[in-house]
Structures are given as C-alpha cells and as structure tokens.
Design a protein around this motif. Structure first.
Motif, PDB file in Angstrom:
ATOM      1  N   THR A 191      51.690  49.535  95.704  1.00 53.23           N
ATOM      2  CA  THR A 191      52.531  50.132  96.821  1.00 53.23           C
ATOM      3  C   THR A 191      53.618  49.287  97.158  1.00 53.23           C
ATOM      4  O   THR A 191      54.887  49.689  97.285  1.00 53.23           O
ATOM      5  N   GLY A 195      57.736  50.060  95.849  1.00 53.18           N
ATOM      6  CA  GLY A 195      58.606  50.042  96.982  1.00 53.18           C
ATOM      7  C   GLY A 195      59.825  49.075  96.624  1.00 53.18           C
ATOM      8  O   GLY A 195      60.934  49.046  96.789  1.00 53.18           O
ATOM      9  N   ILE A 198      62.120  50.315  94.140  1.00 55.99           N
ATOM     10  CA  ILE A 198      63.311  51.045  94.832  1.00 55.99           C
ATOM     11  C   ILE A 198      64.460  50.174  95.320  1.00 55.99           C
ATOM     12  O   ILE A 198      65.671  50.494  95.219  1.00 55.99           O
ATOM     13  N   ARG A 271      63.706  57.595  91.344  1.00 52.43           N
ATOM     14  CA  ARG A 271      63.052  57.400  92.739  1.00 52.43           C
ATOM     15  C   ARG A 271      61.871  58.381  92.667  1.00 52.43           C
ATOM     16  O   ARG A 271      60.704  57.903  93.359  1.00 52.43           O
ATOM     17  N   VAL A 272      62.280  59.534  92.228  1.00 49.12           N
ATOM     18  CA  VAL A 272      61.106  60.713  92.661  1.00 49.12           C
ATOM     19  C   VAL A 272      59.865  60.041  91.717  1.00 49.12           C
ATOM     20  O   VAL A 272      58.805  60.383  92.231  1.00 49.12           O
ATOM     21  N   THR A 275      58.218  57.172  93.819  1.00 48.74           N
ATOM     22  CA  THR A 275      57.588  57.731  95.214  1.00 48.74           C
ATOM     23  C   THR A 275      56.419  58.472  94.757  1.00 48.74           C
ATOM     24  O   THR A 275      55.360  58.659  95.561  1.00 48.74           O
ATOM     25  N   SER A 276      56.374  59.394  93.604  1.00 44.35           N
ATOM     26  CA  SER A 276      55.315  60.137  92.971  1.00 44.35           C
ATOM     27  C   SER A 276      54.057  59.265  92.870  1.00 44.35           C
ATOM     28  O   SER A 276      52.834  59.536  93.378  1.00 44.35           O
ATOM     29  N   ILE A 278      53.621  56.126  94.306  1.00 47.68           N
ATOM     30  CA  ILE A 278      53.215  55.601  95.561  1.00 47.68           C
ATOM     31  C   ILE A 278      52.342  56.438  96.188  1.00 47.68           C
ATOM     32  O   ILE A 278      51.180  56.330  96.671  1.00 47.68           O
ATOM     33  N   SER A 279      52.858  57.753  96.237  1.00 53.71           N
ATOM     34  CA  SER A 279      51.893  59.084  96.947  1.00 53.71           C
ATOM     35  C   SER A 279      50.416  58.987  96.427  1.00 53.71           C
ATOM     36  O   SER A 279      49.462  59.256  96.752  1.00 53.71           O
TER      37      SER A 279
END
Length: 282
Positions: A191, A195, A198, A271-272, A275-276, A278-279
């Motif tokens: 995680t 981050g 990004i 970024r999509v 972040t996906s 990370i989710s």
C-alpha cells in the motif's frame, strides 16, 4: 525482441576468437603450431579459435608472442575484459554482500541524464520505498545465502535515489500491471509503495506508465531492463546481470521500450490502475 542473456556475451567472445585466429593466419601458422609454441595441448588452440574455451590474459600474451604480434596484446586483453564484463552472475556480483552491488551502480547513475526503465517483476529500484526495498533485498539475501548486509544495502539504494531530484535528469518508468498486484512484503508495504508511485508520477521530470493486463496484447512482456542515455543497457535476469554497449543492441532495447510504452497508460488512467491495486489489498 530483446536478446537472450548469453547471446551478446557469446558474440563478444566469438569476435575475440576470430581476431586471434586472424593473427594465427597472418603469421602463417596453424592452430597446432600455436599450441606447440605455447607448450599447450593441441586441442587448446582449436578450442580458443572456435570460441569454445575463453582465453585467459596469459593465454593472449603467449598467443601474441607466438605470432610475433606483441603489439596487439593490450588491445586483445581489453577485448577479453569487455567480453568478461558483459555477463556477471549474481553470485560473483554479490560475493561480498548486497551493499557493494548497490554502490557500484552509483557512478553510472550520476553521469546519466536520460533513464528508461522497464520492469515486469518488481517496482524499479529507483522508485521503491524503503520498506519495499528492505523486503526485496531480504528475500534476495535469504534465497542466495548472502552475507546479511541488507540494512546497509537499503541505505545505499535510498542514497542512490537522490539522482531523481538532482540536475536536469529525465526518467521514464514502465511497469507491468502485474507488478502492482503481485507484491512483496505484505499488504502494508505494498500500500505504501503504490501510494509512492502516485507521488513519483507527479514529478515534472518523471513519466510513469503502466502496461495494462489484457488478453489481446500485441507485444508480450520482456525481461526487466534499464537504458542509460543511448550508451548502455543493463538487463537483470534470474542468473545474472547483462551489460550491453553495442549501438545496435542498445537500439534494439530502445525499440522494445518504445513498443511497450505505446501499450501503457499514463496520468489519470495509470492512477486508476494503481488505486484499484491498492483497493484490492483491502
């Protein structure tokens, strides 16, 4: 398509063997004549001329003396060192630990102005977080049974990352989407690392592309590699570290990088994907 791990080193060895064979012919000698003059087994000169056995520096000195071409000795020994230096096994590179292997690359990083990096395995070292680097180097240290200097090696890599923020250097990073989803160190480490990607992508001198996982790709993933300006390529493989400096080979990797870059997504689309990932870590 990128070169195999051994093809370029083999080409360099063959070129050296061809030059030694040429000296032999120019002197009007046969391979057997060389062996006799050097007090070798008759098959040794044949193996050297056919690139089946690499010569040592002493072999080259004896060969040149036998051919009356002592003036060629230094140049041929330099060619031998080039061939030897192209391919370095990990065990040899890391024989005294991981710290020295990290520090050895710093001069190359300092003199390079344009970096291009492609990775299909891990986040590139230049943009790793400290916990991610620690997890990666600990895994290497355990797997290869190396001296445990991981803390010092991590510090050396973090110090090397300063080049991201110094001078007028430009960086282009490409990672496969699988690198975002197949992690190391656990969910918390990943995680933080994702981050960080990004944040890194927002730097004005950095381009970060993610090559999406798709069922219809026209260009398949390759081994991870770095291109330094237009002068050198380093390829990291399971068995060792390959250095390429021939312009045609550097150009081949540059072409591969361009092809992969055309498949990647950048900016908001990248970024999509990040972040996906990370989710998905929960």
């Amino acid at each position: 398509m990128a070169l195999s791990s051994s093809s370029s080193a083999q080409q360099a060895r063959q070129a050296l063997a061809d030059r030694l064979a040429e000296l032999c012919r120019d002197a009007g000698l046969s391979g057997r004549d060389i062996a006799e003059r050097c007090d070798w087994h008759p098959s040794k000169s044949s193996r050297i001329m056919n690139a089946r056995t690499p010569p040592s520096a002493d072999d080259i000195r004896a060969w040149c003396q036998a051919c009356g071409a002592e003036d060629q000795t230094d140049d041929l020994i330099a060619s031998l060192r080039t061939a030897e230096g192209m391919w370095v096994g990990w065990r040899r590179m890391e024989r005294v630990g991981l710290k020295q292997a990290q520090e050895a690359r710093l001069p190359l990083y300092q003199r390079t102005r344009r970096f291009r990096s492609y990775s299909s395995w891990l986040v590139p070292g230049m943009i790793q977080t400290q916990p991610y680097t620690t997890a990666a180097l600990q895994a290497i240290q355990r797997r290869r049974g190396l001296v445990d200097d991981v803390a010092d090696a991590v510090a050396a890599r973090m110090e090397r990352q300063r080049v991201l923020y110094e001078g007028d250097r430009r960086f282009a990073f490409l990672v496969e989407e699988s690198v975002l989803r197949s992690g190391i160190g656990g969910a918390e480490v990943m995680t933080g690392q994702l981050g960080h990607l990004i944040s890194i992508a927002s730097l004005p001198n950095v381009s970060l592309g993610v090559v999406p996982m798709r069922p219809d790709r026209e260009r398949w993933p390759a081994e991870g590699f770095w291109i330094y300006d237009t002068a050198q390529v380093n390829v990291e493989l399971i068995s060792g570290y390959l250095t390429l400096t021939q312009p045609s080979e550097v150009a081949m990797y540059a072409e591969t990088f361009t092809e992969l870059a055309e498949l990647a997504v950048y900016g908001a689309q990248a970024r999509v994907l990040i972040t996906s990932a990370i989710s998905a870590l929960g």
